[in-house]
Structure formats: C-alpha cells, structure tokens
Design a protein around this motif. Structure first.
Motif, short mmCIF file in Angstrom:
data_model
loop_
_atom_site.label_atom_id
_atom_site.label_comp_id
_atom_site.label_asym_id
_atom_site.label_seq_id
_atom_site.Cartn_x
_atom_site.Cartn_y
_atom_site.Cartn_z
N GLN A 238 0.82 -1.21 0.00
CA GLN A 238 0.00 0.00 0.00
C GLN A 238 0.85 1.26 0.00
O GLN A 238 0.32 2.37 0.06
CB GLN A 238 -0.93 0.01 1.22
CG GLN A 238 -2.03 -1.05 1.17
CD GLN A 238 -2.98 -0.86 0.01
OE1 GLN A 238 -2.95 -1.60 -0.97
NE2 GLN A 238 -3.82 0.15 0.08
N GLU A 248 -1.30 16.83 -4.63
CA GLU A 248 -2.67 16.64 -5.16
C GLU A 248 -2.96 15.15 -5.37
O GLU A 248 -3.97 14.63 -4.88
CB GLU A 248 -2.83 17.41 -6.47
CG GLU A 248 -4.22 17.29 -7.09
CD GLU A 248 -4.33 18.03 -8.41
OE1 GLU A 248 -5.22 17.66 -9.20
OE2 GLU A 248 -3.51 18.94 -8.66
N ASN A 251 -3.00 13.14 -2.02
CA ASN A 251 -4.24 13.24 -1.26
C ASN A 251 -5.31 12.32 -1.83
O ASN A 251 -6.08 11.70 -1.09
CB ASN A 251 -4.74 14.69 -1.25
CG ASN A 251 -3.86 15.60 -0.41
OD1 ASN A 251 -3.20 15.13 0.52
ND2 ASN A 251 -3.84 16.89 -0.73
N LYS A 252 -5.36 12.22 -3.16
CA LYS A 252 -6.32 11.30 -3.79
C LYS A 252 -6.02 9.85 -3.39
O LYS A 252 -6.93 9.07 -3.09
CB LYS A 252 -6.28 11.44 -5.31
CG LYS A 252 -6.83 12.74 -5.86
CD LYS A 252 -6.75 12.75 -7.38
CE LYS A 252 -7.27 14.06 -7.96
NZ LYS A 252 -7.16 14.07 -9.45
N ALA A 254 -4.39 8.80 -0.75
CA ALA A 254 -4.62 8.59 0.69
C ALA A 254 -6.08 8.23 0.94
O ALA A 254 -6.38 7.38 1.80
CB ALA A 254 -4.23 9.84 1.47
N LYS A 255 -7.00 8.84 0.20
CA LYS A 255 -8.42 8.54 0.36
C LYS A 255 -8.76 7.13 -0.07
O LYS A 255 -9.79 6.57 0.33
CB LYS A 255 -9.25 9.55 -0.43
CG LYS A 255 -9.19 10.96 0.13
CD LYS A 255 -9.95 11.95 -0.74
CE LYS A 255 -9.84 13.37 -0.17
NZ LYS A 255 -10.51 14.37 -1.03
N LEU A 256 -7.90 6.53 -0.89
CA LEU A 256 -8.09 5.15 -1.34
C LEU A 256 -7.34 4.16 -0.46
O LEU A 256 -7.35 2.95 -0.73
CB LEU A 256 -7.63 4.99 -2.79
CG LEU A 256 -8.41 5.78 -3.84
CD1 LEU A 256 -7.78 5.61 -5.21
CD2 LEU A 256 -9.88 5.33 -3.88
N GLY A 257 -6.69 4.66 0.57
CA GLY A 257 -5.99 3.78 1.51
C GLY A 257 -4.52 3.57 1.24
O GLY A 257 -3.87 2.76 1.91
N ASN A 259 -0.51 4.80 1.14
CA ASN A 259 0.41 5.62 1.94
C ASN A 259 1.49 6.15 1.01
O ASN A 259 2.37 5.40 0.59
CB ASN A 259 1.02 4.77 3.06
CG ASN A 259 2.06 5.54 3.84
OD1 ASN A 259 1.91 6.73 4.09
ND2 ASN A 259 3.14 4.86 4.21
#
Length: 282
Positions: A238, A248, A251-252, A254-257, A259
């Motif tokens: 991950q 940018e 951050n996208k 990170a929202k999907l899990g 790292n």
C-alpha cells in the motif's frame, strides 16, 4: 509447514527490486527533453538521494538487490535499472536501447540476470527499453502495458508475447506515447494494484486511453504533477514512493488507503528519471 518452507513462502511474497548503484551517474549527453547539459549533476547529492530511495523501499517492505556498475564508467545511465528488462517468472526479456549511448548497458545487465538464475531472451533487431516501457497491471496483473513510441517499437509486442510465453493466460497491449517529455510509459502511468492505476492522459493518444480504461481503473494526474514525475512511482504493498511535491495526487491516493512516501529525486530528474526509473521489479 517446516520453518525453511515457511520462510521461502514468505520471501516469495516480498517485492524484490533490482537497483544499480549510481557510481558513474552524470549528465554526459542529451537524449530526452529533460536532459539540459547546462545543469550538470551533483553526484554526492545523487548518491544520497539514491541511498534514501533504497532505504525507503526497504522500510516499505521490499527486498532490494544491488548491482554494482563495475567496468561501466562510460555508461552513466545504468542507474536507471528499470530500463534493463521486463521480467516474467525466471525469464528476463532484455532491453535493446534505441540510443547508442545506452546500448552498452545490456551486456552488464545480461551478466547480472544470468548469474542470478534468469533465462535471458530478447531481440537485438527490435528497439525495446525494458520495464521503462512495459508495466504489469490489470486483473491478476496479467496485462503487460507496453509503451510504443520513440524508444520501443511496435514489433516488440509480438516478440515479447512469444519469448515470455509460459503457458499461462496473459496479454500485451500497445500504449502509444505522443508527448516527447513522456518518452517511457513509466513516466506517465503507474499501476497501483490489480484494479487501479494513476496516469497522465495526454501522454497517450485517444485510442490508447480507451484501451487502458478497458484493463484498469485510471486516476488522472494533473499536467503540473505529471511534469514533476508523479507517475514515476514505485509501489510496495500500500506504499507508493514518489518524488516530493505531488500533494494533489497524494491526497487522492490517501483517500483510497494508499500511503504516499515522498523522496527527493531532483538530481535524477535532470536526466529524465525518478524513483521508478531507478528500480526494476524482479
């Protein structure tokens, strides 16, 4: 399960990466739009950045194998190990570099692969630049996305299909690159897992974009971050290791899990490569 067997099974699941130490890395010629001979490379800083990339990969869970560049003083780009070959099982389909400045690298990489138990295949009449232009992804990682453009010929697709044939069900698809700044597919596309990848759409023609979407979900990267080598990332589980300054897309992800781990690859970007270019999954 006996202990040695368990250890072998665990090691099989660990991502193995080949890196070549940048002992002779410098900006000695210009063969892509990023190579500005006026800039030069800070070799001490480059070695520090490479060591940091290596340690970041290892702390993310990868096992890194190091190839030394002994005898390769005239081959400054050997640090970009991604271009050496594409791997399937114990076969290495070797690169045949388009530019004469890099052709000598093949000898050293073929020696390393042979000494480490790989069967080397390829074609010296067909230009192909390894995993810089060939990335596994899609369902069960059974699709090989091959960048076709100035570095890799369309003829490579059928030859790869034949010479890496192992009796399993997999396929090769052509991905036409149309922007000279994104001269290898790994500068504009990065599979994150079997379901999703990041990419810079405008590096590819419209037909290619359509074909890629048929194989995997795609998250677009902005032009600004694509030019900051966001897609030239290394995925270990991950963890997504990429050049710093790409907040940018980070951050996208990170929202999907995922790292995202930033590293500074500024010296290598001067030669048109970043984190992924310095690594080859083996």
């Amino acid at each position: 399960m006996a202990a040695p067997t368990l250890i072998a099974a665990l090691e099989h699941n660990v991502k193995r990466i080949l890196m070549c130490r940048p002992t002779h890395f410098q900006l000695a010629y210009s063969i892509n739009p990023w190579m500005d001979m006026q800039k030069g490379v800070n070799r001490k800083k480059a070695m520090e950045q490479w060591e940091n990339l290596k340690s970041t990969l290892e702390s993310s869970g990868a096992k890194v194998h190091i190839m030394e560049a002994q005898g390769a003083e005239s081959l400054p780009d050997m640090v970009f190990a991604a271009n050496a070959a594409v791997i399937k099982g114990t076969k290495a389909y070797l690169a045949n570099f388009a530019h004469p400045e890099r052709k000598g690298e093949r000898y050293f990489f073929e020696e390393w692969f042979t000494n480490n138990g790989y069967q080397c295949v390829g074609d010296l009449d067909i230009h192909f630049e390894g995993a810089g232009d060939a990335l596994w992804g899609g369902d069960q990682n059974k699709t090989l996305f091959v960048g076709v453009g100035t570095r890799t010929e369309f003829r490579a697709l059928s030859d790869i299909t034949t010479k890496l044939d192992d009796g399993t069900n997999w396929k090769v698809i052509a991905c036409r690159l149309i922007d000279p700044r994104f001269y290898h597919i790994d500068t504009a596309f990065c599979p994150l897992n079997e379901q999703v990848a990041i990419y810079y759409p405008y590096a590819f023609d419209h037909v290619t974009q359509h074909n890629m979407r048929n194989e995997t979900d795609l998250i677009p990267v902005s032009s600004k971050e694509a030019r900051n080598f966001a897609c030239n990332a290394v995925v270990v589980g991950q963890n997504v290791i990429m050049h710093e300054g790409n907040d940018e897309i980070a951050n996208k992800l990170a929202k999907l899990g995922f790292n995202v781990r930033f590293v500074n690859m500024s010296e290598f970007i001067k030669s048109g490569g970043s984190a992924k270019c310095c690594t080859l999954a083996i």
